[in-house]
Design an enzyme around this catalytic site. Structure first.
Site, PDB file in Angstrom:
ATOM      1  N   ILE A 109       0.869  -1.179   0.000  1.00  0.00           N
ATOM      2  CA  ILE A 109       0.000   0.000   0.000  1.00  0.00           C
ATOM      3  C   ILE A 109       0.905   1.227   0.000  1.00  0.00           C
ATOM      4  O   ILE A 109       1.824   1.336   0.823  1.00  0.00           O
ATOM      5  CB  ILE A 109      -0.919   0.002   1.240  1.00  0.00           C
ATOM      6  CG1 ILE A 109      -1.916  -1.157   1.128  1.00  0.00           C
ATOM      7  CG2 ILE A 109      -1.650   1.332   1.371  1.00  0.00           C
ATOM      8  CD1 ILE A 109      -2.787  -1.355   2.337  1.00  0.00           C
ATOM      9  N   ASN A 124      -2.217   1.309 -12.045  1.00  0.00           N
ATOM     10  CA  ASN A 124      -2.247   0.031 -11.323  1.00  0.00           C
ATOM     11  C   ASN A 124      -3.208  -0.903 -12.047  1.00  0.00           C
ATOM     12  O   ASN A 124      -4.137  -0.454 -12.723  1.00  0.00           O
ATOM     13  CB  ASN A 124      -2.741   0.246  -9.891  1.00  0.00           C
ATOM     14  CG  ASN A 124      -2.750  -1.041  -9.088  1.00  0.00           C
ATOM     15  OD1 ASN A 124      -1.794  -1.833  -9.151  1.00  0.00           O
ATOM     16  ND2 ASN A 124      -3.816  -1.293  -8.345  1.00  0.00           N
ATOM     17  N   HIS A 126      -5.741  -4.139 -11.086  1.00  0.00           N
ATOM     18  CA  HIS A 126      -6.331  -4.834  -9.943  1.00  0.00           C
ATOM     19  C   HIS A 126      -7.186  -5.988 -10.464  1.00  0.00           C
ATOM     20  O   HIS A 126      -7.967  -5.803 -11.405  1.00  0.00           O
ATOM     21  CB  HIS A 126      -7.182  -3.860  -9.120  1.00  0.00           C
ATOM     22  CG  HIS A 126      -7.725  -4.479  -7.882  1.00  0.00           C
ATOM     23  ND1 HIS A 126      -6.928  -4.729  -6.768  1.00  0.00           N
ATOM     24  CD2 HIS A 126      -8.947  -4.949  -7.580  1.00  0.00           C
ATOM     25  CE1 HIS A 126      -7.668  -5.316  -5.842  1.00  0.00           C
ATOM     26  NE2 HIS A 126      -8.889  -5.455  -6.308  1.00  0.00           N
ATOM     27  N   THR A 158      -4.776   6.849  -6.999  1.00  0.00           N
ATOM     28  CA  THR A 158      -4.962   8.022  -6.138  1.00  0.00           C
ATOM     29  C   THR A 158      -4.839   7.544  -4.690  1.00  0.00           C
ATOM     30  O   THR A 158      -4.559   6.364  -4.461  1.00  0.00           O
ATOM     31  CB  THR A 158      -6.362   8.650  -6.350  1.00  0.00           C
ATOM     32  OG1 THR A 158      -7.342   7.667  -6.017  1.00  0.00           O
ATOM     33  CG2 THR A 158      -6.559   9.121  -7.787  1.00  0.00           C
ATOM     34  N   GLU A 160      -6.978   6.804  -2.605  1.00  0.00           N
ATOM     35  CA  GLU A 160      -7.957   5.796  -2.190  1.00  0.00           C
ATOM     36  C   GLU A 160      -7.525   4.422  -2.697  1.00  0.00           C
ATOM     37  O   GLU A 160      -7.347   4.237  -3.910  1.00  0.00           O
ATOM     38  CB  GLU A 160      -9.323   6.173  -2.782  1.00  0.00           C
ATOM     39  CG  GLU A 160     -10.476   5.442  -2.140  1.00  0.00           C
ATOM     40  CD  GLU A 160     -11.776   5.710  -2.900  1.00  0.00           C
ATOM     41  OE1 GLU A 160     -12.652   4.849  -2.843  1.00  0.00           O
ATOM     42  OE2 GLU A 160     -11.873   6.759  -3.570  1.00  0.00           O
ATOM     43  N   GLU A 191      -5.621  -9.540 -18.226  1.00  0.00           N
ATOM     44  CA  GLU A 191      -4.750  -8.481 -17.697  1.00  0.00           C
ATOM     45  C   GLU A 191      -3.647  -8.176 -18.701  1.00  0.00           C
ATOM     46  O   GLU A 191      -3.270  -7.022 -18.917  1.00  0.00           O
ATOM     47  CB  GLU A 191      -4.122  -8.908 -16.366  1.00  0.00           C
ATOM     48  CG  GLU A 191      -5.121  -9.009 -15.220  1.00  0.00           C
ATOM     49  CD  GLU A 191      -4.457  -9.252 -13.874  1.00  0.00           C
ATOM     50  OE1 GLU A 191      -3.345  -8.743 -13.647  1.00  0.00           O
ATOM     51  OE2 GLU A 191      -5.054  -9.953 -13.043  1.00  0.00           O
TER      52      GLU A 191
HETATM   53  C1  GAR Z   1      -2.054  -9.738 -10.938  1.00  0.00           C
HETATM   54  O1  GAR Z   1      -3.200 -10.537 -10.954  1.00  0.00           O
HETATM   55  C2  GAR Z   1      -2.416  -8.334 -10.506  1.00  0.00           C
HETATM   56  O2  GAR Z   1      -3.670  -7.918 -10.987  1.00  0.00           O
HETATM   57  C3  GAR Z   1      -2.427  -8.467  -9.026  1.00  0.00           C
HETATM   58  O3  GAR Z   1      -1.337  -9.288  -8.717  1.00  0.00           O
HETATM   59  C4  GAR Z   1      -1.107 -10.177  -9.815  1.00  0.00           C
HETATM   60  C5  GAR Z   1       0.334 -10.053 -10.225  1.00  0.00           C
HETATM   61  O4  GAR Z   1       0.666 -11.025 -11.177  1.00  0.00           O
HETATM   62  N1  GAR Z   1      -2.323  -7.195  -8.388  1.00  0.00           N
HETATM   63  C6  GAR Z   1      -2.932  -6.918  -7.234  1.00  0.00           C
HETATM   64  O5  GAR Z   1      -3.584  -7.708  -6.618  1.00  0.00           O
HETATM   65  C7  GAR Z   1      -2.713  -5.501  -6.749  1.00  0.00           C
HETATM   66  N2  GAR Z   1      -3.700  -5.151  -5.780  1.00  0.00           N
HETATM   67  P1  GAR Z   1       2.016 -10.895 -11.996  1.00  0.00           P
HETATM   68  O6  GAR Z   1       3.121 -10.668 -10.969  1.00  0.00           O
HETATM   69  O7  GAR Z   1       2.138 -12.219 -12.678  1.00  0.00           O
HETATM   70  O8  GAR Z   1       1.869  -9.748 -12.941  1.00  0.00           O
END
Ligand code: GAR
Length: 230
Positions: A109, A124, A126, A158, A160, A191
């Protein structure tokens, strides 16, 4: 009497330096890999200059090194507060002069110390259809809730937590036989499509964070971002 006429020539300085990206990771770095691939093949008009991890020995660092990208490790455990960790991170990043900072599975965080320093150039991803399931264990929560779909959201960062203006969102179906792992894998696949896309828009100068939220080509984006269709 002769007057020497002086002509002022305006010097045009056209920067040829590509957009500079820094990526923050904490783990496997599959999103980092998608971003690396997209810069190498020219989909994102930019170069990734630096990858920083808050954990040593993670696969993402190997991926960066294999692509010839400078890496750094800043262990959050070495710092007594989130703010002092963030101050070091800001300093380290500032030396690299990034135009864009991408959080790719960065599991810390961040405080206003960091977020204010890079306001408007911090993205980011998520693994949920925000505003649903900010925070951790998004796939478990979607499965427990009996949701029929899950997904991922790219958003500006941001103050939040997971609450900055969304840019693009992709949906995947949840199958009856899914567990957390299988769902996470399906979400990761999308993603890897939407993160390079959002980064590309930013690097093309089309994506901005304004007072009204996120805008693409000067048009305000929908509250949940663009609905990505594969
Ligand atoms: C991904 O699913 C990403 O969306 C998540 O961590 C994973 C990283 O995978 N991020 C979060 O949860 C952030 N809050 P990666 O290291 O293989 O890209």
């Amino acid at each position: 009497m002769k007057f020497a006429q002086q002509t002022k020539t305006k010097e045009l300085s056209i920067s040829t330096e590509p957009t500079r990206i820094a990526v923050l990771i904490s783990g496997s770095g599959s999103n980092l890999q998608a971003l690396i691939d997209a810069t190498v093949d020219g989909f994102i008009p930019a170069s990734i200059e630096l990858v920083i991890s808050n954990k040593p020995g993670v696969k993402g660092l190997e991926r960066a090194a294999a692509a010839g990208i400078s890496t750094g490790v800043i262990c959050h455990q070495d710092y007594s507060s989130r703010e002092s960790f963030d101050e070091t991170l800001v300093q380290y990043l500032s030396d690299c002069r990034p135009d864009l900072i991408i959080l790719a599975g960065f599991m810390r965080i961040l405080t206003p110390v960091f977020i204010t320093a890079f306001h408007g150039r911090l993205l980011n991803i998520h693994p949920s259809l925000l505003p649903k399931y900010p925070g951790l264990h998004t796939h478990r929560r979607a499965l427990e809730a009996g949701d029929s779909e899950a997904g991922a959201t790219v958003h500006f960062v941001t103050d939040e937590l997971d609450g900055g203006p969304p840019i693009v969102q992709a949906r995947v179906p949840i199958m009856a036989e899914d567990d957390e792992q299988s769902l996470a894998q399906r979400v990761l696949q999308v993603e890897h499509k939407i993160y390079p896309l959002a980064a590309r828009w930013f690097c093309e100068g089309r994506l901005r964070l304004g007072k009204e939220g996120a805008a693409l080509d000067d048009a305000k984006l929908p509250a949940q971002g663009i609905d990505y269709q594969a």
